[in-house]
Write a protein that holds these residues in place. Structure first.
Motif, mmCIF file in Angstrom:
data_model
loop_
_atom_site.group_PDB
_atom_site.id
_atom_site.type_symbol
_atom_site.label_atom_id
_atom_site.label_comp_id
_atom_site.label_asym_id
_atom_site.label_seq_id
_atom_site.Cartn_x
_atom_site.Cartn_y
_atom_site.Cartn_z
ATOM 1 N N UNK A 530 47.052 53.466 -7.632
ATOM 2 C CA UNK A 530 48.403 53.302 -8.179
ATOM 3 C C UNK A 530 49.411 54.104 -7.357
ATOM 4 N N UNK A 531 49.052 55.316 -6.962
ATOM 5 C CA UNK A 531 49.923 56.098 -6.090
ATOM 6 C C UNK A 531 50.134 55.382 -4.760
ATOM 7 N N UNK A 532 49.054 54.853 -4.197
ATOM 8 C CA UNK A 532 49.152 54.155 -2.915
ATOM 9 C C UNK A 532 50.015 52.906 -3.026
ATOM 10 N N UNK A 533 50.055 52.319 -4.228
ATOM 11 C CA UNK A 533 50.809 51.082 -4.437
ATOM 12 C C UNK A 533 52.205 51.378 -4.985
ATOM 13 N N UNK A 534 52.748 52.523 -4.607
ATOM 14 C CA UNK A 534 54.120 52.906 -4.963
ATOM 15 C C UNK A 534 54.338 52.996 -6.464
ATOM 16 N N UNK A 535 53.319 53.409 -7.190
ATOM 17 C CA UNK A 535 53.459 53.605 -8.623
ATOM 18 C C UNK A 535 53.224 52.363 -9.453
ATOM 19 N N UNK A 563 54.812 49.005 -13.715
ATOM 20 C CA UNK A 563 55.253 50.195 -13.012
ATOM 21 C C UNK A 563 54.855 51.407 -13.846
ATOM 22 N N UNK A 564 53.775 52.056 -13.452
ATOM 23 C CA UNK A 564 53.254 53.186 -14.223
ATOM 24 C C UNK A 564 54.154 54.398 -14.103
ATOM 25 N N UNK A 565 54.596 54.670 -12.886
ATOM 26 C CA UNK A 565 55.554 55.751 -12.617
ATOM 27 C C UNK A 565 56.561 55.204 -11.621
ATOM 28 N N UNK A 566 57.656 55.903 -11.484
ATOM 29 C CA UNK A 566 58.672 55.422 -10.550
ATOM 30 C C UNK A 566 58.137 55.429 -9.123
ATOM 31 N N UNK A 572 56.729 60.253 -3.332
ATOM 32 C CA UNK A 572 56.887 61.671 -3.011
ATOM 33 C C UNK A 572 55.539 62.383 -3.113
ATOM 34 N N UNK A 573 54.715 61.976 -4.048
ATOM 35 C CA UNK A 573 53.365 62.537 -4.121
ATOM 36 C C UNK A 573 52.576 62.191 -2.868
ATOM 37 N N UNK A 574 52.695 60.957 -2.419
ATOM 38 C CA UNK A 574 52.027 60.559 -1.169
ATOM 39 C C UNK A 574 52.522 61.417 -0.009
ATOM 40 N N UNK A 575 53.812 61.615 0.036
ATOM 41 C CA UNK A 575 54.436 62.441 1.087
ATOM 42 C C UNK A 575 53.792 63.835 1.127
ATOM 43 N N UNK A 613 41.376 59.941 -1.740
ATOM 44 C CA UNK A 613 42.396 59.691 -0.732
ATOM 45 C C UNK A 613 42.688 58.220 -0.557
ATOM 46 N N UNK A 614 43.711 57.943 0.234
ATOM 47 C CA UNK A 614 44.078 56.556 0.451
ATOM 48 C C UNK A 614 44.854 56.395 1.738
ATOM 49 N N UNK A 615 44.750 55.195 2.262
ATOM 50 C CA UNK A 615 45.624 54.700 3.312
ATOM 51 C C UNK A 615 46.501 53.647 2.644
ATOM 52 N N UNK A 616 47.465 53.056 3.332
ATOM 53 C CA UNK A 616 48.248 51.995 2.684
ATOM 54 C C UNK A 616 47.392 50.815 2.228
ATOM 55 N N UNK A 617 46.197 50.649 2.868
ATOM 56 C CA UNK A 617 45.385 49.470 2.576
ATOM 57 C C UNK A 617 44.238 49.709 1.600
ATOM 58 N N UNK A 618 43.841 50.981 1.421
ATOM 59 C CA UNK A 618 42.591 51.231 0.715
ATOM 60 C C UNK A 618 42.624 52.596 0.025
#
Length: 795
Positions: A530-535, A563-566, A572-575, A613-618
């Protein structure tokens, strides 16, 4: 008329005694008294007797037939005939496993090749489509062949054999034969020839525990029944005559007899016009494969079957009773190449380093993993244990090990999503400064005094959230949990993907930040996805498609996203989490060769170590757990693999790195597309009046003046949203400042929609001033812990 006695004719006179004897009743013929026919004539029945006997016999036969036809009804199928295996498939259609005691998969006739149908007819009943259900001449011919040792064709028609397979038992009794006779006649009137042939092909036994031609095609040649050619089909048809003895792999001594039968089938196909003679002439015996695909549940197969079953039942897709009845063909979302890559990574980075003979602690080591496509929510790979028949519990779905500091990102996400502030009123951003002193009492908590310990009692003093995340500082995150509110943290964790009933998630207080909850690996993978998918949350799924009996499709619910979170909170968490991989406790994950974000975690007393962990794809989570193989009690892993302690930055991150690299091999490298909260890249003042912060400190990679730090470069245009990747194995440091919520600060990063900023960097999020290479998790990263209410909590 004269009264004188009349003269007698010569030879016709009778004495008085004779006359009296003549007047006496005659005995029945043949009673030995000398009356009626005598000698050989007495042995020949009269015409009347013959006719009478024939008439009575005919009446008995007709009456018996009528009585039998009336009394014998078509029964329900016998239990064995309806039992099927459930077939589990990878997303590409490759078979994972078959479960159930009976290895059978029913298929419709159109999924059986024409060659296979003709081969079976040539072997068993060439006149099937033109004859009645009962063929007396075939029965006579079979008896003659049996007597002369030929035994080429069965005496029963295919209809009779199907009746025996499907409705009756296999015992050789007169009663069973009588029932078979009448049921076959009735069945022939009620079903078409195609229906009967389909039933026969699905119920016949072919050896190798394969019931039905679909299971047989897989058992002997590894193909579906629809892909059988004439040669292979002829061998399978030959097997019906003697399934065990005609398996040339198990009984090579019977090869000659088998080939003779095989030739008989092919010749019959030619005679019936089902096979071209020229094609027949060039055929060679198709040797079946020696090692067939196992239908057992060893290795990863059993785990997958169990987890998928639980998923089907738990989500109401198929009820348990129906699953037990079998016949389902379940296509999962798992990718075989990724599944194999996961197993290989665990074997090489963990199992190969164990010495179970010389280190008892190594016998406790278990591993679990799960990998999800963030965009779709599909589970693409899982690791559950070394072997289902040796370690029964699936490690990817169990909920009994603390997740440790892998939970901390949920606290920060909740802070950003809720616009939370510190006790002295400062907004919580990656650059917010906290007091990282070990065993520092948490401020603002109304419960019992809580003063968590950092790992090894290390004091960090004033430290930004970004650096506290890199080094997994318990004192900072326990305070942040109170600043946000434990209930809000809990809600955010559930919204991201943790189960509401996750043990120890409720009523944890500030310790919730340190990962006392015991979520499953799969739940954690869903939350990180969910974090990787922008919330945007998508409930994970393992099912691509379900059919039953070859035709009935089971309707699956439409996938829903929410949308679970904004987006700003998730991004920003990913950042922040990118810095953990770049120069924090999870540098081992750099081996993926991809831009990555993640967090390590270690459970209390080193009973489990995590990397999520995650990448944009996985999005992938790996956990190493300690469990006694005899008592199943959780065990400490101090000394495992010959190391002083096991931590998330070690084997879990290494497994993650290798798996991710292999799983994404050949796919283009993608950067993170992030929209950050206002102030995410801007230093902020702090106050020590409440004990929550101290003197302001410059954020990572920033000189404190809103301009890039020395030696830093930018490669983005104002408003850019896509990160540029210079080196996929290591991201460049980004020191750009963001547009502040008060309009101040630099603008090099551009203004993102909603007032946030776009992080266009590919570098790590920490500068030289933040990380000094002194990681708490040893060679893989640092371990931090906390002493909470009488128990030691890692990270």
């Amino acid at each position: 008329m004269s009264d004188e006695p009349q003269p007698q004719q010569p030879g016709r006179g009778r004495a008085p005694e004779e006359s009296r004897a003549a007047d006496a009743p005659r005995p029945p013929a043949g009673d030995g008294s000398g009356g009626g026919r005598t000698g050989r004539r007495r042995l020949v029945p009269t015409r009347r007797t013959v006719l009478g006997t024939l008439l009575v016999g005919a009446l008995l036969v007709v009456g018996g037939f009528v009585l039998g036809y009336t009394l014998v009804q078509i029964p329900s199928a016998n239990a064995l005939a309806v039992q099927q295996a459930n077939v589990y498939l990878y997303a590409d259609g490759t078979v994972i496993a078959r479960d159930g005691e009976v290895n059978r998969e029913n298929v419709s006739l159109d999924r059986i090749s024409e060659d296979a149908r003709h081969a079976v007819l040539a072997a068993e009943d060439r006149d099937f489509y033109s004859e009645s259900a009962i063929d007396p001449s075939a029965m006579v011919r079979a008896a003659w062949n049996t007597a002369t040792g030929k035994g080429k064709q069965s005496g029963s028609t295919i209809t009779q054999q199907y009746v025996k397979n499907y409705y009756l038992r296999q015992e050789q009794t007169v009663t069973r034969k009588v029932k078979e006779f009448f049921i076959a006649i009735k069945l022939d009137r009620e079903q078409t020839k195609d229906e009967i042939l389909q039933g026969y092909l699905n119920t016949s036994y072919f050896g190798r525990n394969a019931y039905g031609i679909q299971a047989a095609a897989h058992a002997y040649y590894g193909v579906d029944a629809e892909d059988l050619d004439a040669g292979r089909a002829a061998y399978l048809a030959a097997l019906v005559n003697a399934p065990s003895q005609y398996d040339v792999v198990a009984h090579p001594e019977n090869r000659a007899a088998v080939e003779d039968r095989w030739n008989y089938v092919l010749d019959g196909m030619v005679e019936e016009g089902w096979l071209d003679a020229s094609e027949r002439a060039g055929m060679r015996f198709p040797m079946p494969r020696e090692s067939t695909l196992s239908t057992g549940l060893s290795g990863q197969r059993g785990y997958i079957v169990r987890v998928v079953k639980d998923h089907l039942i738990g989500n109401g897709l198929v009820d348990e009773a129906s699953l037990d009845a079998g016949g389902y063909r379940i296509t999962t979302t798992l990718h075989k190449d990724k599944q194999d890559a996961f197993v290989e990574a665990v074997d090489e980075k963990l199992m190969a380093r164990l010495d179970q003979e010389n280190r008892k602690v190594d016998t406790y080591v278990r591993a679990g993993g799960a990998s999800i496509d963030p965009e779709t929510g599909k589970v693409v790979a899982m690791y559950n244990g070394v072997d289902y028949v040796k370690q029964y519990t699936p490690n990817a779905t169990r909920r009994d090990y603390q997740v440790g500091s892998a939970f901390k990102p949920f606290v920060f996400t909740a802070a950003v999503d809720n616009g939370s502030r510190t006790q002295d009123g400062r907004p919580i951003t990656p650059n917010t400064v906290y007091d990282g002193t070990s065993e520092r009492p948490v401020q603002g908590w109304s419960g019992d005094r809580y003063a968590p310990e950092n790992e090894d009692h290390r004091d960090y003093g004033d430290i930004t959230v970004r650096e506290a995340t890199d080094k997994s500082v318990n004192a900072v995150y326990a305070q942040m949990a109170v600043d946000v509110g434990p209930d809000e943290v809990r809600r955010t964790a559930v919204d991201l993907g943790l189960a509401e009933d996750t043990p120890s998630l409720d009523d944890a207080g500030p310790s919730i930040a340190l990962g006392v909850a015991t979520a499953s690996v799969l739940d954690m993978a869903q939350a990180y996805a969910t974090l990787a998918n922008h919330g945007e949350h998508r409930a994970y799924t393992m099912i691509e498609k379900i059919t039953r009996n070859g035709k009935e499709a089971v309707e699956l619910p439409e996938p829903k996203a929410r949308q679970a979170v904004s987006r700003q909170a998730a991004d920003t968490t990913t950042h922040v989490l990118r810095g953990v991989v770049q120069s924090g406790t999870a540098t081992a994950a750099l081996s993926s060769g991809r831009p990555a974000a993640g967090k390590t975690g270690t459970a209390e007393e080193d009973k489990a170590a995590w990397f999520a962990g995650y990448t944009p794809e996985l999005a992938t989570v790996v956990a190493v757990m300690g469990q006694d193989p005899v008592t199943a009690a959780q065990k400490k892993l101090y000394g495992a693999m010959g190391l002083p302690r096991i931590n998330g930055g070690g084997a879990p991150a290494e497994i993650w790195g290798q798996y991710t690299r292999e799983a994404l091999e050949g796919e283009p490298v993608q950067g993170f597309d992030l929209r950050l909260q206002p102030g995410a890249d801007r230093p902020q003042p702090s106050s020590d009046t409440t004990g929550t912060g101290a003197t302001p400190g410059a954020p990572a990679g920033d000189d404190g003046d809103g301009t890039p730090g020395d030696g830093e470069t930018r490669d983005r245009t104002p408003g850019a949203s896509r990160e540029q990747t210079d080196d996929p194995a290591r991201e460049r440091t980004d020191g750009a400042t963001a547009t502040g919520d008060d309009g101040g600060g630099g603008t090099d990063g551009g203004t993102a929609p909603g007032g946030g900023t776009t992080d266009g960097s590919t570098g790590g999020d920490t500068g030289d001033g933040e990380t000094d290479g002194d990681n708490d998790e040893g060679d893989g990263g640092g371990l931090t812990g906390a002493l909470i209410q009488g128990g030691r909590e890692r990270e």
